[in-house]
Design an enzyme around this catalytic site. Structure first.
Site, PDB file in Angstrom:
ATOM      1  N   ASN A  16      85.484 130.500 169.696  1.00 55.12           N
ATOM      2  CA  ASN A  16      85.773 131.939 169.853  1.00 55.12           C
ATOM      3  C   ASN A  16      84.876 132.766 168.931  1.00 55.12           C
ATOM      4  O   ASN A  16      84.413 133.842 169.311  1.00 55.12           O
ATOM      5  CB  ASN A  16      87.236 132.236 169.575  1.00 55.12           C
ATOM      6  CG  ASN A  16      88.122 131.940 170.775  1.00 55.12           C
ATOM      7  OD1 ASN A  16      88.156 132.712 171.725  1.00 55.12           O
ATOM      8  ND2 ASN A  16      88.796 130.805 170.758  1.00 55.12           N
ATOM      9  N   ILE A  90      99.262 130.727 158.139  1.00 54.95           N
ATOM     10  CA  ILE A  90     100.028 131.958 158.394  1.00 54.95           C
ATOM     11  C   ILE A  90      99.812 132.900 157.222  1.00 54.95           C
ATOM     12  O   ILE A  90     100.097 132.548 156.069  1.00 54.95           O
ATOM     13  CB  ILE A  90     101.522 131.628 158.598  1.00 54.95           C
ATOM     14  CG1 ILE A  90     101.667 130.710 159.828  1.00 54.95           C
ATOM     15  CG2 ILE A  90     102.332 132.903 158.773  1.00 54.95           C
ATOM     16  CD1 ILE A  90     103.038 130.074 159.971  1.00 54.95           C
ATOM     17  N   LEU A  91      99.288 134.074 157.515  1.00 51.45           N
ATOM     18  CA  LEU A  91      98.984 135.033 156.441  1.00 51.45           C
ATOM     19  C   LEU A  91     100.286 135.568 155.842  1.00 51.45           C
ATOM     20  O   LEU A  91     101.279 135.777 156.549  1.00 51.45           O
ATOM     21  CB  LEU A  91      98.140 136.177 156.996  1.00 51.45           C
ATOM     22  CG  LEU A  91      96.729 135.771 157.462  1.00 51.45           C
ATOM     23  CD1 LEU A  91      96.090 136.892 158.274  1.00 51.45           C
ATOM     24  CD2 LEU A  91      95.842 135.390 156.279  1.00 51.45           C
ATOM     25  N   HIS A 107      95.971 133.757 170.861  1.00 49.93           N
ATOM     26  CA  HIS A 107      96.939 132.661 170.961  1.00 49.93           C
ATOM     27  C   HIS A 107      96.885 132.074 172.374  1.00 49.93           C
ATOM     28  O   HIS A 107      96.857 132.820 173.357  1.00 49.93           O
ATOM     29  CB  HIS A 107      98.352 133.186 170.662  1.00 49.93           C
ATOM     30  CG  HIS A 107      99.369 132.101 170.681  1.00 49.93           C
ATOM     31  ND1 HIS A 107      99.500 131.191 169.655  1.00 49.93           N
ATOM     32  CD2 HIS A 107     100.273 131.738 171.628  1.00 49.93           C
ATOM     33  CE1 HIS A 107     100.446 130.325 169.959  1.00 49.93           C
ATOM     34  NE2 HIS A 107     100.932 130.636 171.151  1.00 49.93           N
ATOM     35  N   ASP A 143     102.802 134.923 165.654  1.00 49.09           N
ATOM     36  CA  ASP A 143     102.425 135.163 167.064  1.00 49.09           C
ATOM     37  C   ASP A 143     103.275 136.271 167.694  1.00 49.09           C
ATOM     38  O   ASP A 143     103.782 136.126 168.813  1.00 49.09           O
ATOM     39  CB  ASP A 143     102.574 133.860 167.887  1.00 49.09           C
ATOM     40  CG  ASP A 143     101.672 132.757 167.359  1.00 49.09           C
ATOM     41  OD1 ASP A 143     100.589 133.069 166.835  1.00 49.09           O
ATOM     42  OD2 ASP A 143     102.061 131.585 167.473  1.00 49.09           O
ATOM     43  N   LEU A 170      88.019 129.195 178.275  1.00 51.12           N
ATOM     44  CA  LEU A 170      87.023 130.036 178.952  1.00 51.12           C
ATOM     45  C   LEU A 170      87.547 131.463 179.108  1.00 51.12           C
ATOM     46  O   LEU A 170      86.802 132.436 178.960  1.00 51.12           O
ATOM     47  CB  LEU A 170      86.660 129.448 180.318  1.00 51.12           C
ATOM     48  CG  LEU A 170      85.844 128.157 180.273  1.00 51.12           C
ATOM     49  CD1 LEU A 170      85.605 127.616 181.686  1.00 51.12           C
ATOM     50  CD2 LEU A 170      84.506 128.363 179.555  1.00 51.12           C
TER      51      LEU A 170
HETATM   52  C1  GRF Z   1      91.901 128.648 170.418  1.00 51.56           C
HETATM   53  O1  GRF Z   1      92.328 127.975 171.551  1.00 51.56           O
HETATM   54  C2  GRF Z   1      92.903 129.703 170.004  1.00 51.56           C
HETATM   55  O2  GRF Z   1      93.692 130.138 171.062  1.00 51.56           O
HETATM   56  C3  GRF Z   1      93.773 128.997 169.007  1.00 51.56           C
HETATM   57  O3  GRF Z   1      92.923 128.068 168.370  1.00 51.56           O
HETATM   58  C4  GRF Z   1      91.835 127.729 169.209  1.00 51.56           C
HETATM   59  C5  GRF Z   1      90.587 127.907 168.419  1.00 51.56           C
HETATM   60  O4  GRF Z   1      89.451 127.376 169.032  1.00 51.56           O
HETATM   61  N1  GRF Z   1      94.381 129.978 168.151  1.00 51.56           N
HETATM   62  P1  GRF Z   1      88.023 127.693 168.405  1.00 51.56           P
HETATM   63  O5  GRF Z   1      88.060 127.294 166.938  1.00 51.56           O
HETATM   64  O6  GRF Z   1      87.731 129.139 168.597  1.00 51.56           O
HETATM   65  O7  GRF Z   1      87.075 126.804 169.178  1.00 51.56           O
END
Ligand code: GRF
Length: 187
Positions: A16, A90-91, A107, A143, A170
């Site tokens: 991400n 968790i912050l 999430h 969350d 994706l």
């Molecule tokens: C993602 O699937 C996100 O939803 C969850 O942790 C995963 C992180 O994947 N919180 P990456 O480190 O971005 O590859």
């Protein structure tokens, strides 16, 4: 357009993070990634900070020390948005209060369903027909904050956790960038 400075918090593979960095190369994208913070030495995502020449910090400490240093860095670098991207801690309430309305998270479920860990296994176990991902503001509960964007993914008959995770991820890449654009249109 003056772009806001953002920091991405990671703990893992950072796909991400990579996707947000790529979006941020667009002239019209509202943020620049000015800092990456990992709370794990072994986080694969650190390689993307290196690859794209973005300053990064590895703060491999317990929560209190991690947050103390992180807060100092975020303030001194004038960071306006913190994006949690696979950040597995968790912050504290104190941290969240310090950056109220400025922390967002992704999430892998359609919140409020399936908060917490192992979402794919739980979704499959419950024989759900649909799942997805949610980008939301972070508040003091896990969350839980206000939703910015949700993306749906249909569950297929032969899905297992890995296959489903790939398809949801994706959608996550699209959702995260859309969410960042959206919060700056609203505000
Ligand atoms: C993602 O699937 C996100 O939803 C969850 O942790 C995963 C992180 O994947 N919180 P990456 O480190 O971005 O590859």
């Amino acid at each position: 357009m003056v772009k806001k400075s953002a920091c991405i918090f990671i703990s893992g593979s950072g796909t991400n993070l990579r996707s947000i960095i790529k979006s941020s190369r667009d002239y019209n994208f509202p943020i620049n990634v000015r800092l990456v913070i990992s709370n794990k030495k072994s986080a694969g995502g650190i390689c993307f900070a290196k690859k794209f020449s973005i300053p990064y910090l590895v703060l491999n400490f317990k929560k209190q020390k991690f947050e103390k240093i992180a807060i100092k860095e975020l303030i001194s670098r004038k960071i306006k948005l913190v994006c949690l991207a696979g950040f597995m801690s968790i912050l504290s309430k104190n941290f969240v209060r310090n950056f109220k309305g400025k922390i967002i998270n992704i999430h892998p479920s359609l919140l409020p369903k399936y908060k917490g860990l192992n979402t794919f296994a739980r979704v499959l176990n419950d024989k759900e027909k649909i799942t997805g991902c949610t980008v939301h503001f972070v508040d003091e509960k896990l969350d839980n904050g206000r939703t910015i964007i949700k993306k749906r993914v249909l569950i297929k008959k032969n899905d297992n956790t890995q296959i489903l995770k790939k398809r949801v991820q994706l959608e996550e890449y699209k959702a995260y960038s859309m969410a960042i654009r959206k919060i700056y249109i609203i505000n």
